[in-house]
Design a protein around this motif. Sequence first.
Motif, PDB file in Angstrom:
ATOM      1  N   ALA A  42      -3.682  -4.319  -2.745  1.00 47.88           N
ATOM      2  CA  ALA A  42      -2.373  -4.502  -1.996  1.00 47.88           C
ATOM      3  C   ALA A  42      -1.997  -5.957  -2.324  1.00 47.88           C
ATOM      4  O   ALA A  42      -2.793  -6.911  -2.575  1.00 47.88           O
ATOM      5  CB  ALA A  42      -3.065  -4.478  -0.487  1.00 47.88           C
ATOM      6  N   TYR A  83      -2.050   8.809   4.999  1.00 49.27           N
ATOM      7  CA  TYR A  83      -1.445   7.890   4.080  1.00 49.27           C
ATOM      8  C   TYR A  83      -0.363   8.462   3.207  1.00 49.27           C
ATOM      9  O   TYR A  83      -0.176   9.531   2.960  1.00 49.27           O
ATOM     10  CB  TYR A  83      -2.396   7.370   3.029  1.00 49.27           C
ATOM     11  N   LYS A  84       0.801   7.711   3.274  1.00 45.80           N
ATOM     12  CA  LYS A  84       1.859   8.044   2.552  1.00 45.80           C
ATOM     13  C   LYS A  84       1.898   7.266   1.021  1.00 45.80           C
ATOM     14  O   LYS A  84       1.123   6.299   1.004  1.00 45.80           O
ATOM     15  CB  LYS A  84       3.134   7.774   3.288  1.00 45.80           C
ATOM     16  N   TRP A  85       2.745   7.972   0.013  1.00 49.08           N
ATOM     17  CA  TRP A  85       2.590   7.333  -1.277  1.00 49.08           C
ATOM     18  C   TRP A  85       3.168   5.869  -1.223  1.00 49.08           C
ATOM     19  O   TRP A  85       2.436   5.107  -2.224  1.00 49.08           O
ATOM     20  CB  TRP A  85       3.534   8.087  -2.407  1.00 49.08           C
ATOM     21  N   ASN A  86       3.795   5.352  -0.212  1.00 47.01           N
ATOM     22  CA  ASN A  86       4.129   3.978  -0.023  1.00 47.01           C
ATOM     23  C   ASN A  86       3.046   3.090   0.397  1.00 47.01           C
ATOM     24  O   ASN A  86       3.312   1.882   0.640  1.00 47.01           O
ATOM     25  CB  ASN A  86       5.638   3.560   0.341  1.00 47.01           C
ATOM     26  N   GLU A  87       1.907   3.783   0.908  1.00 48.34           N
ATOM     27  CA  GLU A  87       0.737   3.080   1.594  1.00 48.34           C
ATOM     28  C   GLU A  87      -0.306   2.808   0.568  1.00 48.34           C
ATOM     29  O   GLU A  87      -1.457   2.929   1.299  1.00 48.34           O
ATOM     30  CB  GLU A  87       0.424   3.589   2.859  1.00 48.34           C
ATOM     31  N   LYS A  90      -3.080   0.125   1.280  1.00 49.07           N
ATOM     32  CA  LYS A  90      -3.712   0.383   2.579  1.00 49.07           C
ATOM     33  C   LYS A  90      -4.971   1.301   2.136  1.00 49.07           C
ATOM     34  O   LYS A  90      -6.323   1.483   2.511  1.00 49.07           O
ATOM     35  CB  LYS A  90      -2.824   1.011   3.881  1.00 49.07           C
ATOM     36  N   LEU A  91      -4.535   2.446   1.434  1.00 47.42           N
ATOM     37  CA  LEU A  91      -5.494   3.247   0.807  1.00 47.42           C
ATOM     38  C   LEU A  91      -6.718   2.781  -0.028  1.00 47.42           C
ATOM     39  O   LEU A  91      -7.822   2.787   0.265  1.00 47.42           O
ATOM     40  CB  LEU A  91      -4.896   4.695   0.209  1.00 47.42           C
ATOM     41  N   GLN A  93      -7.643  -0.346   0.453  1.00 50.13           N
ATOM     42  CA  GLN A  93      -8.607  -1.170   1.327  1.00 50.13           C
ATOM     43  C   GLN A  93      -9.611  -0.059   1.904  1.00 50.13           C
ATOM     44  O   GLN A  93     -10.529  -0.586   2.135  1.00 50.13           O
ATOM     45  CB  GLN A  93      -7.618  -1.780   2.341  1.00 50.13           C
ATOM     46  N   LYS A  94      -8.893   1.031   2.212  1.00 51.39           N
ATOM     47  CA  LYS A  94     -10.138   2.285   2.801  1.00 51.39           C
ATOM     48  C   LYS A  94     -11.113   2.421   1.925  1.00 51.39           C
ATOM     49  O   LYS A  94     -12.363   2.765   2.105  1.00 51.39           O
ATOM     50  CB  LYS A  94      -9.226   3.346   3.249  1.00 51.39           C
TER      51      LYS A  94
END
Length: 178
Positions: A42, A83-87, A90-91, A93-94
């Motif tokens: 990120a 989650y979306k492809w633009n996130e 964040k994924l 980080q998960k």
Amino acid sequence: MAVPTNRQELISEIEKNYSKLKKDLETIPSELTKEKELEGHAKGTEMSVSDLVAYLIGWGELVLKWNRKKNKNENVDFPETGYKWNELGKLAQKFYLDYEKLDYKSLLDKLDKVVNEILNVIKSTKNVDLYEKPWYEKWTMGKMVQLNTSSPYKNARSRVRKWKKLNEEKNTNAQQWL
């Protein structure tokens, strides 16, 4: 090698890129693997070598989950539920959090297991199902697997090698792990 276009090329590319990455990962002293010194997934974040391995495990687990759901004709939330492809940051980080309690050896063992499971899925899938029909929107299964395995393994190896070079002075036996 060019982008894989059939099952054997995909298997070879995954095996080649993972083998090279694994050799580099196995030479890193475990006491250095939790230091957050690599550029994170990120923007504006940093990650550790352990986080990078967790990221690879997370994506590998997703590939396996997608395949299981597809085989059961269940709906797949690409890339992941919530989650979306633009996130994808964040994924990532998960994924770091999902595996943060595992020690480095356990992370490497888990990554080995995931890679082997993915290779077994590919080996048991017909080439027509991998490369001759859409699997997710316009993308074939082979392309989706490649984008989430062999390509990230190659990228991760570049990150690890860059990090190793910058951290040579931390290890008196630096030459043995470069």
